[in-house]
Scaffold this active site. Sequence first.
Site, PDB file in Angstrom:
ATOM      1  N   TYR A   1     -16.872  17.786 -14.849  1.00  0.00           N
ATOM      2  CA  TYR A   1     -17.244  16.366 -14.951  1.00  0.00           C
ATOM      3  C   TYR A   1     -18.237  16.042 -13.822  1.00  0.00           C
ATOM      4  CZ  TYR A   1     -16.887  11.394 -14.053  1.00  0.00           C
ATOM      5  OH  TYR A   1     -17.203  10.092 -13.792  1.00  0.00           O
TER       6      TYR A   1
ATOM      7  N   ARG B   1       0.851  -1.201   0.000  1.00  0.00           N
ATOM      8  CA  ARG B   1       0.000   0.000   0.000  1.00  0.00           C
ATOM      9  C   ARG B   1       0.882   1.245   0.000  1.00  0.00           C
ATOM     10  NH1 ARG B   1      -1.371   1.940   4.662  1.00  0.00           N
ATOM     11  NH2 ARG B   1      -1.890  -0.064   5.607  1.00  0.00           N
TER      12      ARG B   1
ATOM     13  N   ASP C   1      -7.559  19.351 -14.445  1.00  0.00           N
ATOM     14  CA  ASP C   1      -7.906  17.992 -14.846  1.00  0.00           C
ATOM     15  C   ASP C   1      -7.559  17.864 -16.322  1.00  0.00           C
ATOM     16  OD1 ASP C   1      -9.172  15.676 -15.751  1.00  0.00           O
ATOM     17  OD2 ASP C   1     -10.801  15.841 -14.291  1.00  0.00           O
TER      18      ASP C   1
ATOM     19  N   LYS D   1      -8.721   6.764 -18.961  1.00  0.00           N
ATOM     20  CA  LYS D   1      -9.096   7.272 -20.283  1.00  0.00           C
ATOM     21  C   LYS D   1      -7.931   7.150 -21.270  1.00  0.00           C
ATOM     22  CE  LYS D   1     -13.083   7.999 -18.395  1.00  0.00           C
ATOM     23  NZ  LYS D   1     -12.942   8.240 -17.003  1.00  0.00           N
TER      24      LYS D   1
HETATM   25  N1  PLP Z   1     -12.143  13.592 -14.695  1.00  0.00           N
HETATM   26  C1  PLP Z   1     -12.733  13.492 -15.895  1.00  0.00           C
HETATM   27  C2  PLP Z   1     -12.628  14.619 -16.856  1.00  0.00           C
HETATM   28  C3  PLP Z   1     -13.443  12.340 -16.234  1.00  0.00           C
HETATM   29  O1  PLP Z   1     -14.024  12.253 -17.442  1.00  0.00           O
HETATM   30  C4  PLP Z   1     -13.531  11.285 -15.282  1.00  0.00           C
HETATM   31  C5  PLP Z   1     -14.282  10.052 -15.590  1.00  0.00           C
HETATM   32  O2  PLP Z   1     -15.020   9.995 -16.565  1.00  0.00           O
HETATM   33  C6  PLP Z   1     -12.912  11.436 -14.041  1.00  0.00           C
HETATM   34  C7  PLP Z   1     -12.209  12.594 -13.783  1.00  0.00           C
HETATM   35  C8  PLP Z   1     -13.013  10.360 -12.986  1.00  0.00           C
HETATM   36  O3  PLP Z   1     -12.181   9.295 -13.288  1.00  0.00           O
HETATM   37  P1  PLP Z   1     -12.454   7.745 -12.894  1.00  0.00           P
HETATM   38  O4  PLP Z   1     -13.691   7.318 -13.640  1.00  0.00           O
HETATM   39  O5  PLP Z   1     -11.210   7.055 -13.334  1.00  0.00           O
HETATM   40  O6  PLP Z   1     -12.682   7.696 -11.422  1.00  0.00           O
END
Ligand code: PLP
Length: 382
Positions: free
Chosen positions: A103, A50, A175, A200
Amino acid sequence: MSDHGFATRAIHAGQDPDPTYGSVVVPVHATSTFAQDGVGGLRSGYEYARTGNPTRAALEAQLAALEGGRHCRAYASGMAAEDTLLRATLRPGDHLVIPIDAYGGTFRLVSTVLADWGVRYSAVDLADLDAVRAAILPETKLLWCETPTNPLLSIADVAALAGIAGEHGLRLVVDNTFASPYLQQPLALGASVVVHSTTKYLGGHSDVVGGALVTSDDDLAADLARLQNGMGAVPGPFDCFLTTRGIKTLALRMERHCDNAERVVEALEAHAAVSSVLYPGLASHPHHETAAKQMRRFGGMVSIRLAGGEEAARALCAATRVFTLAESLGGVESLIEHPGAMTHASTVGSPLEVSADLVRLSVGIEDGDDLVDDLLAALATL
Ligand code: PLP
């Protein structure tokens, strides 16, 4: 590695051959613990998985090199990375500014989970810099930016936001999930920390969920490491291996995502059933100039509004054959979805609600002709 090009760093940074057998690929260190030579005598610097694992460390070094940051920490998901960052930087009574079209999961985390801990937020159009300045309170600690946004593909000017953050002593978070470090480098534009859903484009094959934070701020990095261990939202070694493997082809994949997205945009713009195409590469996009200034190309995400409203949007999502109807994005395969009912359902009834005529496309790396034909055939059924 820092003086090498992007594709070279993607393949080599943190990926030294394994010292035991010389494996060219960093092994999947499937172990929860590490043997010690006497109490406290660590053989390799690792004690418990961890706290740290060599496969995870290889991924973290690779991502830090790609974002141009000194430190990276990997997490079990993008949301785990966001949660860790927010808990590292905010205390009860603090406030943050988020994008009006953040998001949906980020909005849910801030507006429900963190709200219960006394954290407040303002949702603002980040393209309106006066509105951003006006939203900053004495308690504001973070300016949270997403660019391009999910799903409206708005663009925020990262350098301008970094200027505002600097004036007010705030941290600017970006982000960078939609652009990936291949298309955009927020730390070089003045951001304090970059967030990724590595699920992604970085993983790139829709086979792993993960997240990461990259920063050059040593104090923040120490806190992120403390919480990575203390909260325990860590990715397993096989997840790290898959993500690292995906990242090695990021440069090639992103070029193809961009090529195919441009083909799709061209075909959809000319179509009577499509009332608008949202893509930062279009000269008609309201933030095109900002996108051109800070992005290498414009990415693989395209959103469209259907002239026939919600009914047409839902029907289109059900009618494609090559584009799979599914949440998520950034994988090699093309995906289609209805944000209002799927990824952004948590925003319904809030100021961040997305309109029901909207369809989001994650344009993959298949043959561009097949993608255009698939969308045109599906539109013909409406
Ligand atoms: N940030 C963006 C722009 C996203 O599109 C997503 C998920 O779709 C996230 C954060 C969250 O990521 P995760 O689904 O890997 O938890």
